[in-house]
Design an enzyme around this catalytic site. Structure first.
Site, PDB file in Angstrom:
ATOM      1  N   TRP A  97       0.638  -0.968  -0.298  1.00  0.00           N
ATOM      2  CA  TRP A  97      -0.090   0.242   0.213  1.00  0.00           C
ATOM      3  C   TRP A  97       0.954   1.256   0.129  1.00  0.00           C
ATOM      4  O   TRP A  97       0.403   1.785  -0.232  1.00  0.00           O
ATOM      5  CB  TRP A  97      -0.944  -0.055   1.391  1.00  0.00           C
ATOM      6  CG  TRP A  97      -0.437  -0.672   2.904  1.00  0.00           C
ATOM      7  CD1 TRP A  97       0.123  -1.152   3.405  1.00  0.00           C
ATOM      8  CD2 TRP A  97       0.928   0.562   3.203  1.00  0.00           C
ATOM      9  NE1 TRP A  97       0.606  -1.854   4.367  1.00  0.00           N
ATOM     10  CE2 TRP A  97       0.751  -0.127   4.265  1.00  0.00           C
ATOM     11  CE3 TRP A  97       1.050   1.468   3.297  1.00  0.00           C
ATOM     12  CZ2 TRP A  97       1.623   0.447   5.085  1.00  0.00           C
ATOM     13  CZ3 TRP A  97       1.931   2.190   4.345  1.00  0.00           C
ATOM     14  CH2 TRP A  97       2.134   1.804   4.959  1.00  0.00           C
ATOM     15  N   ARG A 118       6.673  -0.674 -11.729  1.00  0.00           N
ATOM     16  CA  ARG A 118       7.778  -0.832 -11.503  1.00  0.00           C
ATOM     17  C   ARG A 118       7.475  -2.780 -11.989  1.00  0.00           C
ATOM     18  O   ARG A 118       9.235  -3.364 -12.309  1.00  0.00           O
ATOM     19  CB  ARG A 118       9.408  -0.721 -10.673  1.00  0.00           C
ATOM     20  CG  ARG A 118       8.449  -1.411  -9.178  1.00  0.00           C
ATOM     21  CD  ARG A 118      10.286  -0.348  -7.876  1.00  0.00           C
ATOM     22  NE  ARG A 118       9.861  -1.056  -7.060  1.00  0.00           N
ATOM     23  CZ  ARG A 118      10.730  -0.436  -5.851  1.00  0.00           C
ATOM     24  NH1 ARG A 118      11.123  -0.009  -6.568  1.00  0.00           N
ATOM     25  NH2 ARG A 118      10.443  -1.334  -5.029  1.00  0.00           N
ATOM     26  N   PRO A 174      -3.209  -5.438  -6.078  1.00  0.00           N
ATOM     27  CA  PRO A 174      -2.935  -4.612  -5.418  1.00  0.00           C
ATOM     28  C   PRO A 174      -3.132  -4.882  -3.971  1.00  0.00           C
ATOM     29  O   PRO A 174      -3.827  -6.261  -3.772  1.00  0.00           O
ATOM     30  CB  PRO A 174      -3.665  -3.279  -5.681  1.00  0.00           C
ATOM     31  CG  PRO A 174      -4.852  -4.128  -6.280  1.00  0.00           C
ATOM     32  CD  PRO A 174      -4.368  -5.452  -6.641  1.00  0.00           C
ATOM     33  N   ALA A 175      -2.770  -4.018  -3.214  1.00  0.00           N
ATOM     34  CA  ALA A 175      -2.801  -4.113  -1.876  1.00  0.00           C
ATOM     35  C   ALA A 175      -4.336  -3.909  -1.052  1.00  0.00           C
ATOM     36  O   ALA A 175      -5.189  -2.786  -2.272  1.00  0.00           O
ATOM     37  CB  ALA A 175      -2.289  -2.958  -0.337  1.00  0.00           C
ATOM     38  N   GLY A 210       6.363  -6.563   0.146  1.00  0.00           N
ATOM     39  CA  GLY A 210       6.057  -6.369   0.959  1.00  0.00           C
ATOM     40  C   GLY A 210       6.816  -6.587   2.123  1.00  0.00           C
ATOM     41  O   GLY A 210       8.094  -6.364   1.965  1.00  0.00           O
ATOM     42  N   SER A 211       6.408  -7.131   3.133  1.00  0.00           N
ATOM     43  CA  SER A 211       6.700  -7.454   4.342  1.00  0.00           C
ATOM     44  C   SER A 211       7.429  -8.223   4.450  1.00  0.00           C
ATOM     45  O   SER A 211       7.328  -9.485   3.271  1.00  0.00           O
ATOM     46  CB  SER A 211       5.724  -7.569   5.543  1.00  0.00           C
ATOM     47  OG  SER A 211       4.629  -8.461   5.566  1.00  0.00           O
ATOM     48  N   GLU A 257      10.784  -8.146  -3.265  1.00  0.00           N
ATOM     49  CA  GLU A 257      11.286  -6.491  -2.512  1.00  0.00           C
ATOM     50  C   GLU A 257      10.757  -6.696  -1.302  1.00  0.00           C
ATOM     51  O   GLU A 257       9.617  -6.496  -0.567  1.00  0.00           O
ATOM     52  CB  GLU A 257      10.699  -5.619  -3.633  1.00  0.00           C
ATOM     53  CG  GLU A 257      10.974  -5.581  -4.780  1.00  0.00           C
ATOM     54  CD  GLU A 257      13.166  -5.231  -5.338  1.00  0.00           C
ATOM     55  OE1 GLU A 257      13.370  -4.602  -4.697  1.00  0.00           O
ATOM     56  OE2 GLU A 257      13.837  -5.551  -5.823  1.00  0.00           O
ATOM     57  N   LEU A 258      11.315  -6.201  -0.054  1.00  0.00           N
ATOM     58  CA  LEU A 258      10.805  -6.552   1.558  1.00  0.00           C
ATOM     59  C   LEU A 258      11.767  -5.604   2.169  1.00  0.00           C
ATOM     60  O   LEU A 258      11.426  -4.699   1.951  1.00  0.00           O
ATOM     61  CB  LEU A 258      11.348  -8.214   1.993  1.00  0.00           C
ATOM     62  CG  LEU A 258      10.791  -9.603   0.717  1.00  0.00           C
ATOM     63  CD1 LEU A 258      12.049 -11.417   1.527  1.00  0.00           C
ATOM     64  CD2 LEU A 258       9.314  -9.494   0.884  1.00  0.00           C
ATOM     65  N   CYS A 318      10.188   1.530   2.628  1.00  0.00           N
ATOM     66  CA  CYS A 318      10.969   0.606   2.766  1.00  0.00           C
ATOM     67  C   CYS A 318      12.860   0.824   3.201  1.00  0.00           C
ATOM     68  O   CYS A 318      13.203   0.333   3.563  1.00  0.00           O
ATOM     69  CB  CYS A 318      11.159  -0.558   1.424  1.00  0.00           C
ATOM     70  SG  CYS A 318      10.855  -0.305  -0.073  1.00  0.00           S
ATOM     71  N   GLU A 378      11.454  -2.390  11.504  1.00  0.00           N
ATOM     72  CA  GLU A 378      10.801  -1.583  10.926  1.00  0.00           C
ATOM     73  C   GLU A 378       9.839  -0.503  10.604  1.00  0.00           C
ATOM     74  O   GLU A 378       8.395  -1.157  12.055  1.00  0.00           O
ATOM     75  CB  GLU A 378      10.550  -2.160   9.398  1.00  0.00           C
ATOM     76  CG  GLU A 378      10.085  -1.484   7.997  1.00  0.00           C
ATOM     77  CD  GLU A 378       9.991  -2.187   7.018  1.00  0.00           C
ATOM     78  OE1 GLU A 378       9.867  -3.015   7.409  1.00  0.00           O
ATOM     79  OE2 GLU A 378      10.790  -1.239   5.658  1.00  0.00           O
TER      80      GLU A 378
HETATM   81  P1  NAP Z   1       2.383  -6.964   3.448  1.00  0.00           P
HETATM   82  O1  NAP Z   1       1.455  -7.180   4.418  1.00  0.00           O
HETATM   83  O2  NAP Z   1       3.397  -7.740   3.783  1.00  0.00           O
HETATM   84  O3  NAP Z   1       1.571  -6.956   2.206  1.00  0.00           O
HETATM   85  C1  NAP Z   1       2.124  -6.799   0.612  1.00  0.00           C
HETATM   86  C2  NAP Z   1       0.752  -7.272  -0.144  1.00  0.00           C
HETATM   87  O4  NAP Z   1       1.293  -8.570   0.373  1.00  0.00           O
HETATM   88  C3  NAP Z   1      -0.107  -7.012   0.244  1.00  0.00           C
HETATM   89  O5  NAP Z   1      -0.835  -6.901  -1.304  1.00  0.00           O
HETATM   90  C4  NAP Z   1      -1.079  -7.934   0.843  1.00  0.00           C
HETATM   91  O6  NAP Z   1      -2.749  -8.301   0.646  1.00  0.00           O
HETATM   92  C5  NAP Z   1      -0.203  -9.125   0.525  1.00  0.00           C
HETATM   93  N1  NAP Z   1      -0.985 -10.378   1.620  1.00  0.00           N
HETATM   94  C6  NAP Z   1      -1.005 -10.386   2.558  1.00  0.00           C
HETATM   95  N2  NAP Z   1      -0.385 -11.730   3.325  1.00  0.00           N
HETATM   96  C7  NAP Z   1      -0.893 -12.375   2.090  1.00  0.00           C
HETATM   97  C8  NAP Z   1      -0.246 -13.910   1.910  1.00  0.00           C
HETATM   98  N3  NAP Z   1      -0.761 -14.644   3.237  1.00  0.00           N
HETATM   99  N4  NAP Z   1      -0.225 -14.206   0.695  1.00  0.00           N
HETATM  100  C9  NAP Z   1      -0.424 -13.402  -0.536  1.00  0.00           C
HETATM  101  N5  NAP Z   1      -0.196 -12.370  -0.019  1.00  0.00           N
HETATM  102  C10 NAP Z   1      -0.434 -11.268   1.252  1.00  0.00           C
HETATM  103  O7  NAP Z   1       2.871  -5.786   3.447  1.00  0.00           O
HETATM  104  P2  NAP Z   1       2.516  -4.472   3.136  1.00  0.00           P
HETATM  105  O8  NAP Z   1       1.767  -4.063   5.220  1.00  0.00           O
HETATM  106  O9  NAP Z   1       1.158  -4.193   2.129  1.00  0.00           O
HETATM  107  O10 NAP Z   1       3.410  -3.125   3.001  1.00  0.00           O
HETATM  108  C11 NAP Z   1       4.874  -2.658   3.934  1.00  0.00           C
HETATM  109  C12 NAP Z   1       5.671  -4.050   3.973  1.00  0.00           C
HETATM  110  O11 NAP Z   1       6.569  -3.718   2.741  1.00  0.00           O
HETATM  111  C13 NAP Z   1       7.264  -2.855   5.107  1.00  0.00           C
HETATM  112  O12 NAP Z   1       7.617  -4.130   4.991  1.00  0.00           O
HETATM  113  C14 NAP Z   1       7.816  -2.789   3.701  1.00  0.00           C
HETATM  114  O13 NAP Z   1       9.350  -2.123   3.905  1.00  0.00           O
HETATM  115  C15 NAP Z   1       7.737  -3.436   2.400  1.00  0.00           C
HETATM  116  N6  NAP Z   1       7.936  -3.060   0.439  1.00  0.00           N
HETATM  117  C16 NAP Z   1       9.137  -3.185   0.435  1.00  0.00           C
HETATM  118  C17 NAP Z   1       9.506  -2.246  -0.943  1.00  0.00           C
HETATM  119  C18 NAP Z   1      10.876  -2.895  -0.818  1.00  0.00           C
HETATM  120  O14 NAP Z   1      11.328  -2.915  -2.727  1.00  0.00           O
HETATM  121  N7  NAP Z   1      11.844  -3.352  -1.102  1.00  0.00           N
HETATM  122  C19 NAP Z   1       8.319  -1.450  -1.631  1.00  0.00           C
HETATM  123  C20 NAP Z   1       8.154  -0.914  -0.470  1.00  0.00           C
HETATM  124  C21 NAP Z   1       7.399  -1.554   0.702  1.00  0.00           C
HETATM  125  P3  NAP Z   1      -2.987  -6.839   1.447  1.00  0.00           P
HETATM  126  O15 NAP Z   1      -3.069  -5.819   1.640  1.00  0.00           O
HETATM  127  O16 NAP Z   1      -4.759  -7.597   0.773  1.00  0.00           O
HETATM  128  O17 NAP Z   1      -3.078  -8.034   2.640  1.00  0.00           O
END
Ligand code: NAP
Length: 489
Positions: free
Chosen positions: A162, A171, A187-188, A240-241, A262-263, A296, A393
């Site tokens: 998100w 990207r 998407p989120a 994501g995370s 990309e975590l 991130c 984080e």
């Molecule tokens: P997240 O909770 O891991 O969610 C990311 C995406 O994964 C969302 O679309 C989410 O869907 C989905 N998801 C959640 N649980 C899942 C599952 N069991 N199976 C498949 N997909 C699932 O992360 P976030 O809170 O949205 O984003 C923040 C994190 O992203 C931070 O840790 C940040 O550092 C990281 N991030 C990394 C980068 C990079 O390039 N390294 C860039 C940006 C962000 P829902 O929304 O429906 O839960």
């Protein structure tokens, strides 16, 4: 009664809120929907389709069906679709920035910056689509010829977070389109509107049906896992995370998918005794406050030489204290709300934990009152390393300052984390800069600058920050397979 202005309401009403599958907007099974909230008020902006398992399957069916035709589409045509989409996004930048601010919270100027940054991936990969090439060589024994060609990986699943609702999608989508791959994008659920708008723009730019399919859902794990385990899928790309990423890598093992991860990050921001302090404080504001700290790449730990720590902290405190907090759509606002209540509470917990351990609050340290998920820009000084925010984080507007004496100690502190996405380093001594940059355990280093993101550069991490690169010449390689043909002559 909606609290939105007429223009805001019109922008929200202008979004297709259904699933985008096979070039059509369709309802989710059973007509289910879920709310998308405005984080500055906690009120629902609109409802979008809540896909079920059969909708996910339909999206993958469409991507699989479109794959061969898309792979055979001339690279120039693929590139021109991306170029047209880049131009359409640019024409509609104001409207898209407003939509992004409404669903995600960041100030309009930051959303505008993301629209510019995110659309650049389309311009960049439009140019890359016609530069995909292979190799011709003579085998060492001279008996055969070796032809090496690049081909699209195949149907991809893209899961995005998100915090950058456009750029984290473009990207992935940009290089996939350029390489000739089809895709399902999820998407989120907190910020699906920008991606739905992007799908509409790509269709308008001429993307054939089935190449891009978008599913919004709250049954995320239930819907994604069967797709990841489906033998027709060839690639999974996730931003994501780290926690979710680890789970997805396990699931992807069954199909031995190509995977990009990309975590999370925990970026150190090192300030050496010889740093230009004006540049370091400017860099710190960018590295910390871009996206309200919800990046991130956000500087998570300021590690400052003992000889300059007081002056650096004083200046940073002054700048952070002067920021205007408010609804992202209002004039003059620098810092919007965090994306949801859970995120705001986590930031508050991390600050409270550091204060209990002896950190001083130089400015901020409090959540906002009333509706919306606000948290005050915060600087913490004299922070001991045993606190949670040294390891975790923060994802919010909090800058903890730690101190070091010897270079080796500073570098060791910087590397003392499971993550390895980006490190920032401020020094005016060129040899120190190179020496330290070489020793930092991260996929990227910002040298005397607080932002590293650039569509022309390979973005990505090491260790628990994942693997794979997005952007740069490397970005398209993630969507290409190498095939070798041996020719007898
Ligand atoms: P997240 O909770 O891991 O969610 C990311 C995406 O994964 C969302 O679309 C989410 O869907 C989905 N998801 C959640 N649980 C899942 C599952 N069991 N199976 C498949 N997909 C699932 O992360 P976030 O809170 O949205 O984003 C923040 C994190 O992203 C931070 O840790 C940040 O550092 C990281 N991030 C990394 C980068 C990079 O390039 N390294 C860039 C940006 C962000 P829902 O929304 O429906 O839960």
């Amino acid at each position: 009664m909606s609290n939105l202005t007429e223009r805001e309401q019109a922008v929200v009403d202008g979004v297709h809120t259904a699933l985008f599958v096979q070039g059509e907007w369709r309802e989710a099974e059973g007509g289910s929907t879920f709310d998308v909230e405005d984080p500055s008020t906690g009120q629902a902006l609109t409802q979008v389709a809540d896909a079920g398992v059969s909708d996910g399957e339909a999206a993958l069916d469409a991507a699989v069906q479109a794959q061969d035709g898309w792979a055979a589409t001339p690279p120039r045509e693929r590139g021109e679709i991306l170029r047209r989409a880049y131009e359409l996004i640019t024409e509609r930048a104001d409207e898209m920035a407003l939509l992004m601010t409404l669903e995600m919270g960041k100030p309009l100027k930051e959303s505008a910056a993301e629209i510019a940054y995110g659309s650049e991936f389309f311009r960049w990969f439009a140019e890359e689509s016609v530069r995909i090439s292979g190799r011709w060589s003579v085998a060492p024994n001279g008996a055969t010829r070796l032809l090496t060609m690049k081909q699209p990986v195949g149907p991809c699943l893209m899961i995005t977070p998100w915090n950058f609702p456009l750029a984290m999608g473009t990207r992935k989508i940009g290089p996939a389109i350029a390489a000739g791959c089809t895709m399902v994008v999820k998407p989120a659920s907190l910020t699906p509107l920008t991606m739905l708008k992007l799908a509409e723009i790509l269709a308008e730019a001429g993307l054939p049906e089935g190449v891009l399919n978008v599913v919004t859902t709250t049954s995320t794990g239930k819907l994604m896992e069967p797709l990841i385990r489906d033998p027709r899928l060839r690639k999974l790309t996730f931003t994501g995370s780290t926690e979710v990423g680890r789970r997805l890598v396990e699931q992807s093992a069954e199909g031995l998918l190509r995977v990009s991860m990309e975590l999370g990050g925990n970026a150190p921001f090192l300030v050496f005794a010889d740093a230009d302090l004006d540049a370091a404080v400017d860099g710190a504001m960018l590295a910390k406050m871009r996206n309200i700290g919800e990046a991130c790449t956000a500087a998570n730990r300021f590690i400052v030489h003992e000889s300059v720590v007081d002056e650096f902290s004083r200046r940073l405190t002054e700048r952070m204290g002067a920021l205007v907090v408010g609804r992202g759509t209002d004039d003059g606002v620098d810092v919007g709300p965090l994306v949801e209540g859970k995120q705001r509470d986590k930031v508050a917990e991390l600050v409270d934990d550091a204060v209990r351990a002896g950190a001083e609050v130089a400015v901020g340290g409090t959540p906002g009152e009333g509706a919306g998920y606000f948290y005050a820009p915060t600087v913490l000084t004299d922070v001991p390393v045993e606190v949670r925010l040294f390891r975790e984080e923060i994802f919010g507007p909090v800058a903890p300052v730690f101190t070091f004496a010897e270079d080796d100690h500073g570098v060791a502190m910087a590397n003392d984390t499971e993550f390895g996405l980006v490190s920032y380093l401020f020094t005016q001594d060129v040899s120190r800069a190179i020496r330290v940059a070489e020793r930092l355990d991260s996929g990227m280093v910002g040298l005397n600058q607080g932002v590293v993101s650039n569509p022309a550069a390979p973005f990505g991490g090491v260790k628990a920050s994942g693997f794979g690169r997005e952007g740069g010449a490397e970005g398209i390689e993630e969507y290409l397979e190498t095939k070798y043909v041996g020719l007898a002559v």
